[in-house]
Design an enzyme around this catalytic site. Structure first.
Site, short mmCIF file in Angstrom:
data_model
loop_
_atom_site.label_atom_id
_atom_site.label_comp_id
_atom_site.label_asym_id
_atom_site.label_seq_id
_atom_site.Cartn_x
_atom_site.Cartn_y
_atom_site.Cartn_z
N THR A 83 129.91 3.95 8.06
CA THR A 83 130.96 4.81 8.58
C THR A 83 132.12 4.62 7.64
O THR A 83 132.59 3.51 7.43
CB THR A 83 131.34 4.47 10.04
OG1 THR A 83 132.32 5.43 10.45
CG2 THR A 83 131.91 3.08 10.20
N ALA A 149 127.56 15.36 13.74
CA ALA A 149 126.36 16.09 13.35
C ALA A 149 125.64 16.60 14.59
O ALA A 149 125.05 17.69 14.58
CB ALA A 149 125.44 15.18 12.53
N SER A 150 125.68 15.82 15.68
CA SER A 150 125.03 16.26 16.91
C SER A 150 125.67 17.56 17.42
O SER A 150 124.97 18.49 17.83
CB SER A 150 125.18 15.19 18.00
OG SER A 150 124.76 13.94 17.54
N HIS A 230 116.59 13.49 13.35
CA HIS A 230 117.41 12.62 14.19
C HIS A 230 117.25 13.00 15.67
O HIS A 230 117.01 14.17 15.99
CB HIS A 230 118.87 12.78 13.76
CG HIS A 230 119.81 11.79 14.36
ND1 HIS A 230 120.55 12.08 15.48
CD2 HIS A 230 120.12 10.53 14.00
CE1 HIS A 230 121.30 11.02 15.78
NE2 HIS A 230 121.05 10.07 14.90
N ASP A 314 120.53 19.42 8.52
CA ASP A 314 121.28 18.22 8.90
C ASP A 314 121.25 17.26 7.71
O ASP A 314 120.22 16.66 7.42
CB ASP A 314 120.61 17.60 10.14
CG ASP A 314 121.16 16.22 10.48
OD1 ASP A 314 122.10 15.76 9.81
OD2 ASP A 314 120.63 15.60 11.43
N ASN A 343 128.18 14.64 7.48
CA ASN A 343 129.24 13.82 8.05
C ASN A 343 130.09 13.21 6.95
O ASN A 343 129.67 12.23 6.33
CB ASN A 343 128.65 12.69 8.91
CG ASN A 343 128.20 13.17 10.28
OD1 ASN A 343 128.54 14.27 10.70
ND2 ASN A 343 127.45 12.33 10.98
C1 PLP Z 1 123.96 9.78 11.74
C2 PLP Z 1 123.08 10.94 11.83
C3 PLP Z 1 123.21 11.88 12.87
C4 PLP Z 1 124.13 11.69 14.04
O1 PLP Z 1 125.45 11.76 13.66
P1 PLP Z 1 126.62 12.03 14.71
O2 PLP Z 1 127.68 12.60 13.83
O3 PLP Z 1 126.99 10.71 15.28
O4 PLP Z 1 126.15 12.99 15.73
C5 PLP Z 1 122.41 12.99 12.83
N1 PLP Z 1 121.52 13.18 11.85
C6 PLP Z 1 121.34 12.30 10.85
C7 PLP Z 1 120.33 12.57 9.78
C8 PLP Z 1 122.11 11.15 10.81
O5 PLP Z 1 121.94 10.26 9.82
#
Ligand code: PLP
Length: 520
Positions: A83, A149-150, A230, A314, A343
């Site tokens: 992070t 990402a969610s 994920h 994603d 992200n």
């Molecule tokens: C970390 C991750 C997520 C989840 O991320 P959030 O922003 O916490 O929802 C989703 N997909 C992948 C591939 C990830 O590495």
């Protein structure tokens, strides 16, 4: 607290944070805190009835909060994915909190909307994404910062679902193309159930369901992802009331990692259509959470485009690496993508939350997400962007300040150096594993992630090692499992991690293995 006291308390807080960072390596902190569930409840006093002095509050920080904090930026924290953080990003959050505006429409905070539009266009250039994603481009492309990402995946599913429903209900040519097939029969049945007037906006108050969210149409929809996607993909599909089929990934030639192949996708589409299901979306992953595998967009993208399937990508973790030209192979085939997300709060040196998302065509999404009460209307809404139409929540924070401060203050070269550093340190650890006769790589190192396990040991033994390492507490890492095989993941997370920390981690792993596994 008045403004004079705030100046003092604020400066003290900034010093406290700077000390925390300065002392992460040399101080007493470990990656994992020494607390058990419920620890805080035992320390919590009664709810306050009169104000406490700031001094008293400050005194409680260390025993109550910091002692229960997982130190994500500790040089020996190797769990999950990074992070990100940096001082300019923290400064941006201070300003965002300091001005405390809520920018759901252009009018509700013009600078919040416009800085977000501009900084996302900057990122398009810096990450080498397709120009049609730009807010300033001629076409209907656009970019927005989501929280996670969610969230982005859920939004993409809603957008893809509405697009497909609209296609079926409104465009007869689409229907004619499939009329003679099994899917055509499904659509015919579905449409016979749909009330005739639903293409017009419904006016009846208790039946105000817009035609593009008609559940009788998406009843037979199916979305795809690989078995390495994920868990947020499953959650998004579940909440959107959509069937999700997880397709089996296989080892690819380029990376020796787990990926969804074109053949697997084509076969699934064919099978599902024969069953009368309607494939409408693929959620591909660039940089899977377990092993940092890549669904190759140049391979699966053309299939999606040809079959009229929305392609969402994603790239939560891997997306930041696009800022370095040498990682550009990750973005091959991006021109086929309908929506894309990564992200920045994972490894672009901006702290949580900052999750940029782009649409090739955002024009219809405004319609799909639109609710229009009088109190949100403003005189510029025909010409200005209202970001509330691209998210579930109404309110939104000033996240783009982080992008603005970090890009300007640190510069692209520093970000590149940081990402190259992650990859290089992962390379050092991968080499130690390869040279070590007790261990093996599970897949080749990719970006900043190394997946490894003990050679000639079963899942249970590897699990025992992982648990023992985390109980020991000097380093922190998490495991994963692919197709039944358990392995450990070492992810370079902290910007303070150096080569000596990698050797330290290897030494600890060897030591714990000897103590906990070899002694059996
Ligand atoms: C970390 C991750 C997520 C989840 O991320 P959030 O922003 O916490 O929802 C989703 N997909 C992948 C591939 C990830 O590495």
């Amino acid at each position: 607290m008045d403004s004079q006291e705030f100046r003092q308390a604020g400066k003290r807080m900034v010093d406290y944070v700077a000390d925390y960072w300065d002392e992460l390596r040399t101080g007493q902190r470990r990656p994992l805190p020494p607390v058990k569930p419920g620890y805080l409840n035992e320390l919590m006093p009664e709810a306050p009835t009169k104000p406490d002095g700031w001094d008293r509050i400050f005194q409680d920080l260390e025993p109550m909060i910091m002692n229960g904090n997982t130190n994500w930026h500790h040089p020996h924290f190797f769990a999950y994915f990074p992070t990100a953080c940096s001082y300019p990003a923290i400064a941006a959050d201070i300003l965002s909190g300091g001005i405390s505006a809520v920018g759901f429409t252009w009018k509700s905070c013009p600078s919040m909307t416009e800085l977000e539009m501009s900084t996302l266009d900057w990122l398009v250039d810096l990450l080498g994404l397709p120009q049609h994603f730009k807010n300033a481009a001629e076409g209907p492309g656009c970019g927005i910062i989501q929280s996670t990402a969610s969230d982005a995946t859920l939004i993409a599913i809603f957008a893809a679902r509405a697009t497909a429903v609209e296609k079926i209900k409104v465009f007869p040519s689409f229907f004619e193309r499939v009329a003679s097939s099994k899917v055509g029969e499904t659509i015919k049945t579905l449409l016979s159930k749909v009330r005739q007037n639903t293409v017009e906006e419904e006016t009846n108050e208790c039946a105000a369901l817009p035609y593009y969210h008609d559940p009788t149409v998406f009843e037979k929809f199916v979305a795809y992802c690989s078995d390495q996607a994920h868990s947020s993909v499953e959650k998004g599909a579940m909440l959107a009331g959509i069937r999700l089929r997880k397709l089996t990934s296989s080892l690819d030639e380029q990376l020796g990692n787990y990926a969804l192949t074109k053949e697997t996708l084509e076969k699934a589409i064919k099978e599902d259509r024969a069953k009368g299901l309607i494939p409408f979306m693929l959620i591909a992953t660039v940089g899977t959470t377990s092993t940092c595998g890549v669904d190759h967009l140049e391979e699966i993208g053309p299939v999606c485009n040809k079959e009229g399937i929305w392609l969402h990508v994603d790239a939560a973790y891997a997306g930041s690496f696009l800022i370095c030209p040498e990682f550009h192979y990750l973005a091959k085939g991006m021109e086929f993508v309908d929506s894309y997300n990564f992200n920045a709060h994972k490894c672009l040196m901006m702290n949580f939350d900052c999750s940029p998302m782009w649409f090739k065509n955002g024009a219809h999404i405004v319609k799909y997400f639109n609710v229009d009460p009088l109190y949100l209307k403003h005189e510029h809404q025909a010409t200005a962007s209202d970001y509330r139409h691209f998210q579930v929540a109404l309110g939104r924070r000033f996240r783009s300040l982080k992008i603005w401060f970090v890009l300007r203050s640190l510069g692209v070269a520093r970000l590149q150096e940081y990402l190259r550093g992650l990859d290089k340190l992962a390379g050092v650890f991968a080499e130690l594993i390869q040279k070590d006769e007790d261990f093996e790589l599970f897949v080749p190192k990719h970006l900043g992630l190394v997946c490894f396990r003990m050679k000639d040991k079963n899942n249970e033994e590897n699990e025992k090692l992982c648990n023992a390492l985390n109980d020991d507490g000097r380093i922190h890492l998490v495991p994963s499992k692919v197709h039944g095989s358990y392995f450990l993941r070492l992810s370079i997370c902290s910007q303070f991690t150096k080569e000596e920390d990698i050797h330290f981690a290897h030494k600890v792993i060897k030591e714990i293995k000897e103590k906990e596994i070899d002694s059996l």
